[in-house]
Design an enzyme around this catalytic site. Structure first.
Site, PDB file in Angstrom:
ATOM      1  N   LYS A 134      -6.959  -2.723   4.962  1.00 60.48           N
ATOM      2  CA  LYS A 134      -7.733  -2.962   6.386  1.00 60.48           C
ATOM      3  C   LYS A 134      -7.187  -2.683   7.734  1.00 60.48           C
ATOM      4  O   LYS A 134      -7.693  -2.071   8.498  1.00 60.48           O
ATOM      5  CB  LYS A 134      -7.850  -4.555   6.466  1.00 60.48           C
ATOM      6  CG  LYS A 134      -8.696  -5.133   7.328  1.00 60.48           C
ATOM      7  CD  LYS A 134     -10.192  -4.879   6.944  1.00 60.48           C
ATOM      8  CE  LYS A 134     -11.267  -5.281   8.189  1.00 60.48           C
ATOM      9  NZ  LYS A 134     -12.343  -4.436   8.053  1.00 60.48           N
ATOM     10  N   HIS A 147     -27.464  24.804   6.336  1.00 59.50           N
ATOM     11  CA  HIS A 147     -26.779  25.995   6.579  1.00 59.50           C
ATOM     12  C   HIS A 147     -25.655  25.882   5.360  1.00 59.50           C
ATOM     13  O   HIS A 147     -24.399  26.037   5.841  1.00 59.50           O
ATOM     14  CB  HIS A 147     -25.954  25.859   7.877  1.00 59.50           C
ATOM     15  CG  HIS A 147     -26.908  26.174   8.963  1.00 59.50           C
ATOM     16  ND1 HIS A 147     -27.545  27.586   9.034  1.00 59.50           N
ATOM     17  CD2 HIS A 147     -27.674  25.360   9.789  1.00 59.50           C
ATOM     18  CE1 HIS A 147     -28.679  27.419  10.176  1.00 59.50           C
ATOM     19  NE2 HIS A 147     -28.617  26.226  10.453  1.00 59.50           N
ATOM     20  N   TRP A 164       0.855  -1.085  -0.033  1.00 59.89           N
ATOM     21  CA  TRP A 164      -0.022  -0.141   0.042  1.00 59.89           C
ATOM     22  C   TRP A 164       0.922   1.229   0.084  1.00 59.89           C
ATOM     23  O   TRP A 164       1.664   1.475   0.899  1.00 59.89           O
ATOM     24  CB  TRP A 164      -0.988  -0.084   1.178  1.00 59.89           C
ATOM     25  CG  TRP A 164      -1.707   0.979   1.459  1.00 59.89           C
ATOM     26  CD1 TRP A 164      -3.138   1.050   0.815  1.00 59.89           C
ATOM     27  CD2 TRP A 164      -1.762   2.371   1.992  1.00 59.89           C
ATOM     28  NE1 TRP A 164      -3.799   2.190   0.979  1.00 59.89           N
ATOM     29  CE2 TRP A 164      -2.895   3.076   1.786  1.00 59.89           C
ATOM     30  CE3 TRP A 164      -0.768   3.016   2.595  1.00 59.89           C
ATOM     31  CZ2 TRP A 164      -3.096   4.334   2.159  1.00 59.89           C
ATOM     32  CZ3 TRP A 164      -1.060   4.252   3.123  1.00 59.89           C
ATOM     33  CH2 TRP A 164      -2.309   5.034   3.012  1.00 59.89           C
ATOM     34  N   GLU A 173     -16.451   4.782   0.457  1.00 55.38           N
ATOM     35  CA  GLU A 173     -15.157   4.153   0.184  1.00 55.38           C
ATOM     36  C   GLU A 173     -15.350   2.786  -0.683  1.00 55.38           C
ATOM     37  O   GLU A 173     -14.078   2.418  -1.143  1.00 55.38           O
ATOM     38  CB  GLU A 173     -14.734   3.629   1.628  1.00 55.38           C
ATOM     39  CG  GLU A 173     -15.623   2.463   2.165  1.00 55.38           C
ATOM     40  CD  GLU A 173     -14.962   2.247   3.587  1.00 55.38           C
ATOM     41  OE1 GLU A 173     -13.956   1.969   3.847  1.00 55.38           O
ATOM     42  OE2 GLU A 173     -16.009   1.778   4.598  1.00 55.38           O
ATOM     43  N   ASN A 202       7.133  -3.023   6.048  1.00 59.57           N
ATOM     44  CA  ASN A 202       5.947  -2.311   6.221  1.00 59.57           C
ATOM     45  C   ASN A 202       6.142  -1.160   7.250  1.00 59.57           C
ATOM     46  O   ASN A 202       6.897  -1.177   8.300  1.00 59.57           O
ATOM     47  CB  ASN A 202       4.987  -3.362   6.753  1.00 59.57           C
ATOM     48  CG  ASN A 202       3.751  -2.977   7.409  1.00 59.57           C
ATOM     49  OD1 ASN A 202       3.120  -1.671   7.125  1.00 59.57           O
ATOM     50  ND2 ASN A 202       3.307  -3.335   8.638  1.00 59.57           N
ATOM     51  N   GLY A 203       5.558   0.033   6.937  1.00 60.73           N
ATOM     52  CA  GLY A 203       5.635   1.247   7.921  1.00 60.73           C
ATOM     53  C   GLY A 203       6.492   2.349   7.252  1.00 60.73           C
ATOM     54  O   GLY A 203       6.565   2.389   5.964  1.00 60.73           O
TER      55      GLY A 203
HETATM   56  C1  F6R Z   1     -14.137   1.956   7.018  1.00 60.67           C
HETATM   57  C2  F6R Z   1     -13.077   1.235   7.804  1.00 60.67           C
HETATM   58  C3  F6R Z   1     -12.022   2.203   8.139  1.00 60.67           C
HETATM   59  C4  F6R Z   1     -11.427   1.706   9.641  1.00 60.67           C
HETATM   60  C5  F6R Z   1     -10.517   2.494  10.193  1.00 60.67           C
HETATM   61  C6  F6R Z   1     -10.179   2.149  11.606  1.00 60.67           C
HETATM   62  O1  F6R Z   1     -15.144   0.673   6.480  1.00 60.67           O
HETATM   63  O2  F6R Z   1     -12.832   0.064   7.781  1.00 60.67           O
HETATM   64  O3  F6R Z   1     -12.403   3.676   8.317  1.00 60.67           O
HETATM   65  O4  F6R Z   1     -12.745   1.803  10.547  1.00 60.67           O
HETATM   66  O5  F6R Z   1      -9.364   2.464   9.412  1.00 60.67           O
HETATM   67  O6  F6R Z   1      -9.480   0.963  11.763  1.00 60.67           O
HETATM   68  P1  F6R Z   1      -9.526   0.176  13.009  1.00 60.67           P
HETATM   69  O7  F6R Z   1     -10.932  -0.125  13.423  1.00 60.67           O
HETATM   70  O8  F6R Z   1      -9.089  -1.246  12.791  1.00 60.67           O
HETATM   71  O9  F6R Z   1      -8.996   0.871  14.013  1.00 60.67           O
END
Ligand code: F6R
Length: 605
Positions: free
Chosen positions: A600, A500, A75, A484, A101-102
């Site tokens: 994710k 508004h 990503w 999204e 990663n990071g």
């Molecule tokens: C939207 C979605 C993201 C996560 C966000 C936080 O559908 O999945 O907005 O909610 O990236 O992720 P968590 O809950 O893993 O901290």
């Protein structure tokens, strides 16, 4: 974000296992993918831009030879998605391959030093410098482990990476510093992964690495050291079943729709979750004068809901704050303050950053997460699991409902301890108990309309989601889901606020989705529906069974079971909006499980 996976095995064909694990890791990033193995004193490397299966079809990643290798799903942060920027990345001489990663914060400074000493960097990533730093130290005669350790000590940032080298054909050296990394143990191999759910099914036990640790893996040994002191550390091995269970699509076309239909089960799991941990967390909250609920995206919407239930049911001063905006200049911290972090993955960098800055300070740190063993669970003094099972679809659905229900359970326990709102509690509890059935009914009542409306909505560029009171949570979540995965611009807005400014966008056929349970805001929102209709909007409303007025003024209606405690209506009213988003993405030809630019677990701040 990004996903890394590595494996060193007693048997040939490790690339097949890495490839299948990369497919499970793809939800962490899917703009490019790569795999490197070691065989007969050489690095074999294939990588390219594209999703895992596409690149496999072009390059046969899973056919690389050897018993030891690493893989990566990307990503992009530094450098556009491209073949050059895909991982694994190598040094000048092919001595090491690195999957990272990071973020390396001081990479510009390190890159320029490496350039000055003659290194040729081929990518635009911050990651490639790791390979060249290790090369430099190997050339000074250091062992692979020591070269990785000393290179790591020059890095600043949040990262996890894995290194292989033809100098040690069966060895992987990996490091964890504020980005997730777990080690998996099986009879024939040892592996590492960014996430527990990506571990192969035959992994029997795991070690969750801590920040500041380096691990050296061979097929039959694991050594973990403290990065700073180089001291060997004891191995903290736990059974895999104690932290995870496997996910598959179970006959559904996508994980997202499967997970939407798993919501009744997720609700049941919350109802049956052990009371002990919930009471423990509630006891911490009772001792606090104020609680800040922090989270991002969908989990932030859960924070918003949490602030309503904690205030209304438990009489707690609860303030929701977007984690990346949490700063002492706008929150007031003190001795009796708690931070309750909400995160499905337990790995979201913005959330972890806030928690890390208050470890060992006078603030209670608490959490709600779906992933046991995730970083968040090791930063807080008390946490509660969501028990929703693995969520693979990038868009959060069942974990959102689990978050709302668990926050409700926590509020009930706080109220019990405080002895407040006794009458309210019994009504709330009875809705909680019937929530699996109520959610099930919300699904069956509304799926056909969501499907047919998706065809209409798929042709639009923009939509409003409007509500009042606690259902602003629902409107925000409905809008987030739609934008999204279907890439239609969608705004969740307080209905009263829409006049508004936002109303200026409304013209003939503009989609306005209203959330209108029969609560104390009902007649005001009815007025807002009229305002939009008068300007030509196409109004879709979520109403309760038996509703008359909103039904008459709307073009289409989603009908939800009627419940007495209106505070809990978001748990039901969000269901048709999830379905609408899913089917609209399908109607527009997009893959709802892998929306562009998203991942994710968002492990970059
Ligand atoms: C939207 C979605 C993201 C996560 C966000 C936080 O559908 O999945 O907005 O909610 O990236 O992720 P968590 O809950 O893993 O901290």
């Amino acid at each position: 974000m990004c996903g890394i996976f590595g494996c060193t095995s007693l048997k040939e064909g490790v690339s097949k296992l890495i490839y299948s694990s990369l497919k499970r890791l793809e939800y962490r990033g899917y703009d490019s993918v790569g795999l490197a193995t070691i065989c007969n004193g050489h690095i074999f490397l294939k990588k390219d831009q594209g999703k895992v299966e596409e690149v496999e079809r072009r390059l046969s990643l899973s056919a690389l030879p050897g018993r030891c290798g690493i893989g990566h799903t990307r990503w992009a942060t530094h450098g556009a998605p491209s073949k050059e920027n895909a991982h694994p990345l190598t040094d000048c001489e092919g001595k090491v391959a690195v999957a990272h990663n990071g973020i390396i914060e001081n990479y510009l400074e390190l890159r320029s030093k490496l350039g000055d000493s003659g290194h040729k960097l081929r990518s635009r990533t911050d990651s490639e410098i790791i390979a060249h730093l290790i090369e430099e130290l190997l050339n000074k005669g250091l062992t692979l482990e020591e070269a990785v350790r000393q290179a790591t000590l020059t890095l600043r940032g949040s990262y996890a990476f894995a290194v292989i080298s033809p100098l040690c054909e069966d060895k992987i050296v990996c490091v964890r510093m504020e980005s997730p990394l777990v080690i998996g143990l099986s009879r024939d191999y040892t592996c590492l992964s960014s996430d527990i759910p990506a571990l192969p099914p035959d992994v029997e036990s795991i070690i969750v690495m801590n920040d500041g640790e380096l691990a050296v893996l061979t097929p039959h040994s694991i050594v973990i050291r403290d990065l700073e002191s180089n001291q060997q550390l004891p191995l903290r091995i736990v059974a895999k079943e104690s932290v995870t269970c496997l996910a598959d699509r179970g006959g559904f076309t996508h994980y997202m729709i499967k997970e939407i239909f798993e919501q009744p089960q997720a609700a049941l799991n919350v109802i049956n979750a052990p009371r002990y941990y919930i009471v423990k967390l509630a006891e911490e909250l009772v001792k606090s004068d104020r609680v800040y609920l922090i989270g991002c995206g969908t989990s932030y919407h859960a924070c918003l809901f949490g602030s309503y239930v904690l205030r209304s049911i438990a009489d707690i001063d609860a303030q929701p704050v977007i984690a990346s905006e949490f700063s002492e200049s706008h929150v007031k911290l003190g001795k009796d303050v708690a931070i309750l972090a909400i995160s499905q993955s337990g790995e979201t960098a913005d959330v972890l950053q806030v928690l890390r800055s208050y470890v060992n300070k006078d603030v209670k740190l608490l959490a709600l997460t779906n992933v046991m063993g995730s970083s968040i669970t090791r930063l807080v003094s008390s946490y509660v699991g969501l028990y929703a099972g693995p969520e693979i679809g990038v868009a959060a659905t069942k974990t959102f409902i689990a978050e709302l229900l668990m926050l409700t359970r926590i509020s009930i326990e706080v109220a019990r301890i405080k002895g407040v709102n006794v009458d309210l509690i019994s009504g709330v509890e009875s809705i909680l108990r019937s929530s699996p059935k109520l959610i099930e009914r919300s699904l069956t009542l509304n799926e056909p309309l969501a499907k047919s409306l998706s065809v209409y909505l798929s042709l639009k560029n923009s939509a409003f989601f409007l509500a009042r009171g606690v259902n602003i949570v629902t409107a925000l979540e409905g809008a987030l889901k739609l934008k999204e995965i279907s890439y239609i611009h969608a705004e969740g807005y307080p209905a009263g606020e829409s006049k508004h400014g936002p109303i200026a966008l409304v013209e003939e056929g503009f989609p306005c989705i209203f959330v209108c349970p029969h609560d104390e805001t009902y007649y005001k929102i009815l007025g807002n529906v009229m305002e939009m209709k008068a300007r030509g909007a196409f109004v879709i409303s979520c109403v309760e069974e038996g509703d008359k007025e909103v039904r008459e003024t709307s073009d289409r209606i989603f009908v939800l079971p009627k419940i007495e405690t209106k505070l809990l209506t978001p748990i039901l009213h969000v269901v048709p909006l999830q379905l609408l988003a899913y089917y609209t993405a399908i109607a527009r030809g997009y893959d709802p499980d892998k929306p562009r630019n998203l991942a994710k677990s968002v492990t970059v701040p």
